[in-house]
Design an enzyme around this catalytic site. Structure first.
Site, PDB file in Angstrom:
ATOM      1  N   HIS A 198     -18.452  10.986 -64.034  1.00  0.00           N
ATOM      2  CA  HIS A 198     -17.247  10.189 -64.264  1.00  0.00           C
ATOM      3  C   HIS A 198     -17.608   8.710 -64.284  1.00  0.00           C
ATOM      4  O   HIS A 198     -18.761   8.336 -64.086  1.00  0.00           O
ATOM      5  CB  HIS A 198     -16.201  10.458 -63.181  1.00  0.00           C
ATOM      6  N   THR A 212     -18.435   5.838 -68.821  1.00  0.00           N
ATOM      7  CA  THR A 212     -19.553   5.659 -69.747  1.00  0.00           C
ATOM      8  C   THR A 212     -20.902   5.994 -69.115  1.00  0.00           C
ATOM      9  O   THR A 212     -21.094   5.853 -67.909  1.00  0.00           O
ATOM     10  CB  THR A 212     -19.614   4.191 -70.220  1.00  0.00           C
ATOM     11  N   ARG A 213     -21.839   6.429 -69.967  1.00  0.00           N
ATOM     12  CA  ARG A 213     -23.250   6.569 -69.608  1.00  0.00           C
ATOM     13  C   ARG A 213     -24.088   6.134 -70.807  1.00  0.00           C
ATOM     14  O   ARG A 213     -23.696   6.306 -71.958  1.00  0.00           O
ATOM     15  CB  ARG A 213     -23.616   8.017 -69.245  1.00  0.00           C
ATOM     16  N   LYS A 241     -19.713  -3.511 -67.151  1.00  0.00           N
ATOM     17  CA  LYS A 241     -19.951  -2.553 -66.063  1.00  0.00           C
ATOM     18  C   LYS A 241     -21.435  -2.603 -65.694  1.00  0.00           C
ATOM     19  O   LYS A 241     -22.309  -2.550 -66.573  1.00  0.00           O
ATOM     20  CB  LYS A 241     -19.559  -1.148 -66.518  1.00  0.00           C
ATOM     21  N   HIS A 276     -29.651   1.454 -60.148  1.00  0.00           N
ATOM     22  CA  HIS A 276     -30.148   2.818 -60.290  1.00  0.00           C
ATOM     23  C   HIS A 276     -30.883   3.307 -59.043  1.00  0.00           C
ATOM     24  O   HIS A 276     -30.745   4.458 -58.647  1.00  0.00           O
ATOM     25  CB  HIS A 276     -31.065   2.917 -61.502  1.00  0.00           C
ATOM     26  N   CYS A 318     -20.098   7.509 -57.089  1.00  0.00           N
ATOM     27  CA  CYS A 318     -20.529   8.772 -57.675  1.00  0.00           C
ATOM     28  C   CYS A 318     -21.710   9.289 -56.855  1.00  0.00           C
ATOM     29  O   CYS A 318     -22.056   8.717 -55.822  1.00  0.00           O
ATOM     30  CB  CYS A 318     -20.890   8.627 -59.150  1.00  0.00           C
ATOM     31  N   LYS A 342     -27.065  11.905 -70.115  1.00  0.00           N
ATOM     32  CA  LYS A 342     -27.385  11.784 -71.530  1.00  0.00           C
ATOM     33  C   LYS A 342     -27.996  13.056 -72.099  1.00  0.00           C
ATOM     34  O   LYS A 342     -27.893  13.332 -73.295  1.00  0.00           O
ATOM     35  CB  LYS A 342     -28.337  10.601 -71.763  1.00  0.00           C
TER      36      LYS A 342
END
Length: 377
Positions: free
Chosen positions: A44, A47-48, A264, A268, A313, A346
């Protein structure tokens, strides 16, 4: 009820696998603890990024390219806008392994990547402020996936093809014996010839009940949206990006402002370990939720970007941050995909296809030997 394949975990990979199996006429059941697409896992946040010249290693490139083909096919079949061709800028120290991997994969797979100096990046995209010693690798054919829409598209097509979906359903027990699997929930019992487990942070506990222990660590992660000048940062003028800090594992990623939502940005690496079934602390529970990305924005963006809001997330990490896609060593009719370590979405279309091939033929068309669990022995 009897099925050819039962899929436990119907998020991104599981839903895709369900679609591919159902579209072949297979009798498929998908079970999920929530109602996909949802906000309790990893798929969620709108976007990715999808990159092809891959900083995490060139062994991912064939899967990335296949995934891109499948996303575009899904976009056409579902009549939904799923992919935005924003281009992706990978930037960092020219001697970093991340940048070296991007260049190597681009060279070995003949991918269109433009290598740029810091001055060239700052001129092309005035919203950036890269230091002079940075280089960039710009992939014009890469871009952004709209994650909830992707999952929703696979769900709609899977159900249209005959897949059965049980949402908000908790699996209580799984028993494997011979060539069948029995799955019990609160109210129903299902049997299947084969099973696929794609339950995100819950995959470890589920496989543990089948005698398989995998080195998986769920981490709480966050990402933030920033108020930004649409003339500089909107989609069409600003790319998606990944930036690697010099002499460090610090890697930040970000997106242009899409539908005026604002830029955004997420970090990572790092994150707070969590238990698989624990409720995540809300955004802002830790100083680094906002502090890390604000620090990045202050350093690398030319404009002052105030934080608007953020979300949480989960990453489910492996020790080497590479995926696990394999079958159970004892029960050859049970397959699983997990440990996507924050860079898996992805690939969800391709992983779904791979899992469907494993369930039908026992092998995949793409080489997945690098993702075997055997490497941890």
């Amino acid at each position: 009820m009897n099925f050819e394949t039962i899929i436990v975990g119907a998020g991104s990979m599981g839903m895709a696998a369900g679609y591919f199996l159902a579209s072949q006429g297979k009798k498929v059941l998908l079970i999920d603890a929530f109602d996909p697409p949802h906000t309790e896992g990893s798929h969620h946040g709108e976007t990715r990024i999808i990159r092809h010249a891959y900083g995490e290693g060139e062994n991912y490139v064939p899967m990335a390219l296949r995934a891109q083909e499948l996303w575009l096919a899904l976009e056409e079949k579902s009549n939904k806008k799923l992919f935005l061709k924003t281009g992706v800028l990978n930037a960092g120290d020219p001697d970093s392994q991340f940048i070296k991997n991007v260049k190597k994969s681009a060279q070995n797979y003949s991918l269109p990547v433009e290598v740029m100096t810091a001055a060239e990046m700052n001129e092309k995209w005035p919203g950036f402020r890269f230091p002079n010693d940075y280089v960039g690798c710009f992939e014009k054919n890469s871009g952004v996936l709209m994650v909830e829409e992707c999952v929703r598209a696979y769900r709609e097509l899977a159900e249209k093809a005959g897949a059965v979906l049980r949402t908000n359903t908790i699996v209580k027990s799984i028993e494997a014996a011979g060539s069948s699997v029995t799955v019990k929930t609160d109210s129903e019992t299902f049997t299947g010839e084969k099973m696929i487990v794609t339950a995100g942070k819950g995959t470890g506990p589920i496989l543990s009940t089948l005698g398989l222990e995998l080195p998986l660590q769920p981490l709480r992660k966050t990402f933030s949206w920033f108020d930004s000048d649409e003339n500089i940062y909107r989609e069409g003028k600003f790319p998606a990006f990944a930036v690697n800090y010099p002499d460090s594992d610090e890697l930040y990623y970000g997106f242009p402002s899409i539908d005026e939502a604002g830029v955004k940005i997420g970090r990572h690496d790092e994150g707070q370990p969590v238990q698989p079934w624990a409720k995540l602390a809300g955004y802002g529970a830790f100083p680094e939720d906002e502090g890390d990305v604000t620090g990045f924005a202050d350093q690398f963006m030319s404009q002052k970007l105030p934080v608007k809001y953020g979300k949480t997330c989960v990453y489910t990490n492996t020790p080497d941050s590479d995926f696990i896609i394999d079958k159970h060593p004892e029960f050859k009719n049970i397959f699983f995909a997990c440990g996507f370590s924050g860079h898996g979405f992805k690939f969800a279309s391709a992983v779904g296809e791979i899992l469907s091939q494993l369930a039908v033929d026992g092998k995949s068309k793409l080489d997945i030997s690098d993702f075997s669990m055997e490497r941890f022995k």
